[in-house]
Write a protein that holds these residues in place. Structure first.
Motif, PDB file in Angstrom:
ATOM      1  N   MET A  33       0.744  -1.408   0.115  1.00 46.47           N
ATOM      2  CA  MET A  33       0.008  -0.021  -0.057  1.00 46.47           C
ATOM      3  C   MET A  33       0.958   1.014   0.069  1.00 46.47           C
ATOM      4  N   ARG A  34       2.175   1.296   0.689  1.00 43.14           N
ATOM      5  CA  ARG A  34       2.987   2.590   0.769  1.00 43.14           C
ATOM      6  C   ARG A  34       3.426   2.571  -0.797  1.00 43.14           C
ATOM      7  N   HIS A  35       3.900   1.430  -1.327  1.00 43.73           N
ATOM      8  CA  HIS A  35       4.485   1.652  -2.514  1.00 43.73           C
ATOM      9  C   HIS A  35       3.618   2.115  -3.709  1.00 43.73           C
ATOM     10  N   LEU A  36       2.138   1.463  -3.467  1.00 41.18           N
ATOM     11  CA  LEU A  36       1.051   1.841  -4.348  1.00 41.18           C
ATOM     12  C   LEU A  36       0.875   3.567  -4.291  1.00 41.18           C
ATOM     13  N   TYR A  37       0.886   3.970  -3.106  1.00 42.30           N
ATOM     14  CA  TYR A  37       0.615   5.477  -2.908  1.00 42.30           C
ATOM     15  C   TYR A  37       1.803   6.357  -3.304  1.00 42.30           C
ATOM     16  N   ASP A  38       3.063   5.921  -3.155  1.00 43.05           N
ATOM     17  CA  ASP A  38       4.155   6.810  -3.675  1.00 43.05           C
ATOM     18  C   ASP A  38       4.293   6.592  -4.965  1.00 43.05           C
ATOM     19  N   ALA A  39       3.853   5.288  -5.693  1.00 42.97           N
ATOM     20  CA  ALA A  39       3.688   5.166  -7.298  1.00 42.97           C
ATOM     21  C   ALA A  39       2.687   6.063  -7.861  1.00 42.97           C
ATOM     22  N   CYS A  40       1.476   6.199  -7.303  1.00 40.77           N
ATOM     23  CA  CYS A  40       0.567   7.054  -7.532  1.00 40.77           C
ATOM     24  C   CYS A  40       1.075   8.625  -7.754  1.00 40.77           C
ATOM     25  N   LEU A  41       1.621   8.997  -6.492  1.00 38.74           N
ATOM     26  CA  LEU A  41       2.045  10.556  -6.192  1.00 38.74           C
ATOM     27  C   LEU A  41       3.016  10.716  -7.175  1.00 38.74           C
ATOM     28  N   TYR A  42       3.941   9.821  -7.699  1.00 38.20           N
ATOM     29  CA  TYR A  42       4.877   9.837  -8.611  1.00 38.20           C
ATOM     30  C   TYR A  42       4.380  10.089 -10.212  1.00 38.20           C
ATOM     31  N   THR A  43       3.249   9.413 -10.333  1.00 38.49           N
ATOM     32  CA  THR A  43       2.486   9.393 -11.623  1.00 38.49           C
ATOM     33  C   THR A  43       1.810  10.888 -11.754  1.00 38.49           C
ATOM     34  N   PHE A  44       1.115  11.255 -10.632  1.00 33.35           N
ATOM     35  CA  PHE A  44       0.402  12.599 -10.468  1.00 33.35           C
ATOM     36  C   PHE A  44       1.514  13.525 -10.939  1.00 33.35           C
ATOM     37  N   SER A  45       2.688  13.436 -10.255  1.00 36.18           N
ATOM     38  CA  SER A  45       3.574  14.696 -10.547  1.00 36.18           C
ATOM     39  C   SER A  45       3.997  14.592 -11.904  1.00 36.18           C
ATOM     40  N   SER A  97      -9.348   5.516   0.696  1.00 37.77           N
ATOM     41  CA  SER A  97      -9.470   4.006   0.158  1.00 37.77           C
ATOM     42  C   SER A  97      -8.224   3.140   0.665  1.00 37.77           C
ATOM     43  N   LEU A  98      -6.990   3.888   0.706  1.00 41.04           N
ATOM     44  CA  LEU A  98      -6.043   2.585   1.192  1.00 41.04           C
ATOM     45  C   LEU A  98      -6.184   2.630   2.846  1.00 41.04           C
ATOM     46  N   LEU A  99      -6.623   3.569   3.575  1.00 41.53           N
ATOM     47  CA  LEU A  99      -6.742   3.501   5.057  1.00 41.53           C
ATOM     48  C   LEU A  99      -7.921   2.457   5.202  1.00 41.53           C
ATOM     49  N   VAL A 100      -9.126   2.605   4.686  1.00 49.86           N
ATOM     50  CA  VAL A 100     -10.096   1.449   4.520  1.00 49.86           C
ATOM     51  C   VAL A 100      -9.501  -0.051   4.355  1.00 49.86           C
ATOM     52  N   ARG A 101      -8.799  -0.095   3.366  1.00 48.39           N
ATOM     53  CA  ARG A 101      -8.123  -1.383   2.895  1.00 48.39           C
ATOM     54  C   ARG A 101      -7.331  -1.772   4.073  1.00 48.39           C
ATOM     55  N   ALA A 102      -6.233  -0.959   4.381  1.00 52.48           N
ATOM     56  CA  ALA A 102      -5.492  -1.337   5.585  1.00 52.48           C
ATOM     57  C   ALA A 102      -6.001  -1.694   6.814  1.00 52.48           C
TER      58      ALA A 102
END
Length: 391
Positions: A33-45, A97-102
């Motif tokens: 989940m951490r990696h997914l979050y960071d990957a999405c932030l990288y994609t947004f940027s 969403s990730l907090l709910v999943r966690a």
């Protein structure tokens, strides 16, 4: 986060012993989940930089519609709209969403840990004040005391599934002497994570008076809940700390015993010994081998037939594996009941076991038992010797 010294016995356990499997699986999920979050932030940027460059170059106009490639789906009616959403809206939705999943994974972990304890000792479940009722027909449907015990443990797990964090805290303290407050994390903070998950799932993320009073004194009822980045990342860390404590504590209180296979399972293995020997020889001597026996009752006959059909498969890192690759033998014991044995590389059999546990949590397997053939057994030594000689 509060500071508290972990008992020496806990440090010893964490240092010398491999963490329990339920904890290892949870840790993997939280880190994904951490990696997914960071990957999405990288994609947004990256997308932001690309759109800015396109706008400055005049390649796209502020009024240009943004469409998902190779589809007709409109992502945004203008690049300006998309830029604004990627700066705030999408990261906020992603964290929620990730907090709910966690939290969902944490709940599953705390239930899975009950099964781990039950496999080591049934003493914590022998509550003298709990009365369990069965109809005569239901009681006579169990073929053995082991099946009855498995049913009782599964019922215990189902009763705890979906409970709040404080319910888990009370249960673990009462039955296992695992005291959450002894972990190196504030229990109030964990309770707050669960409360935010509850608000997101059941109230659309709208703060009510009860939540405001206990967890957000500076907010006001009716306000939308926000999950800041630092809070989200710290929450994942806090959940992992508590899970690590529970795993280590269970390892200390209920050490695993290398008992011989139960007679019924030993008999089953003996029946398929020739097939097992052939399967073991196919496993490379350089790869750890895992042999596991299962007993299960599927929710419907169709589910059972589908699971053991010729096309039955499961996935590991998006790679499909056929069940027949590892299936040694099976024996149907009822219309929806079956016992089976698998043998193969640990990297394949391990995820298959996780897949079965997933089916069990989703109710597709109403009853589920698993037993790993111990490495100390003469059988496994002979099989290991055979496959080494073959290779």
């Amino acid at each position: 986060m509060k500071s508290q010294v972990m008992p020496k016995e806990m440090h010893k356990t964490l240092r010398k012993q491999k963490p329990l499997r339920p904890y290892r699986l949870l840790r993997i999920e939280l880190r994904r989940m951490r990696h997914l979050y960071d990957a999405c932030l990288y994609t947004f940027s990256t997308t932001n930089s690309y759109l800015d460059a396109q706008l400055k170059a005049g390649t796209i106009l502020p009024s240009s519609k943004i469409v998902v490639p190779d589809t007709e789906r409109v992502l945004a009616w203008s690049p300006i709209e998309l830029l604004e959403r990627m700066k705030r809206t999408y990261p906020e939705m992603l964290r929620a969403s990730l907090l709910v999943r966690a939290v969902s994974h944490m709940e599953n972990y705390l239930v899975d840990l009950l099964n781990e304890v039950a496999a080591r000792s049934l003493t914590p479940f022998k509550s003298q004040d709990k009365i369990v009722s069965f109809s005569q027909a239901h009681l006579l449907s169990f073929d053995s005391a082991d099946q009855l015990r498995s049913h009782l443990i599964k019922s215990e797990c189902r009763a705890l599934s979906g409970k709040g964090f404080r319910d888990f805290e009370k249960y673990y303290k009462r039955h296992f002497n695992v005291i959450f407050s002894q972990a190196k994390v504030s229990i109030e903070e964990i309770d707050g994570v669960y409360a935010r998950r509850h608000l997101l799932v059941h109230a659309g993320g709208v703060i009510d008076k009860q939540f405001q009073k206990k967890f957000a004194p500076n907010a006001h009822p009716g306000q939308s809940l926000e999950i800041p980045e630092d809070y989200f990342l710290q929450s994942l860390t806090n959940l992992e700390i508590l899970a690590e404590y529970c795993s280590a504590r269970i390892e200390v209180l209920f050490p695993k015993k290398d008992d011989p296979e139960p007679p019924a399972i030993a008999q089953f293995i003996d029946e398929f010994l020739e097939q097992l020997s052939k399967a073991a020889k196919k496993v490379s001597s350089e790869s750890p081998m895992l042999i596991s026996w299962f007993g299960g009752v599927f929710r419907t006959r169709e589910l059972l037939d589908a699971h053991f059909g010729d096309n039955s498969s499961f996935h590991i890192d998006e790679v499909s594996h056929s069940l027949n690759e590892i299936l040694v033998g099976k024996k149907r014991t009822g219309e929806r009941a079956i016992q089976w044995l698998v043998c193969g590389e640990k990297a394949v059999v391990g995820p298959y076991i996780a897949y079965l546990e997933y089916l069990s949590r989703r109710g597709m397997l109403e009853e589920f038992e698993k037993h790993t053939v111990q490495k100390q057994t003469t059988l496994l030594k002979l099989l290991s010797a055979d496959r080494s000689a073959t290779t």
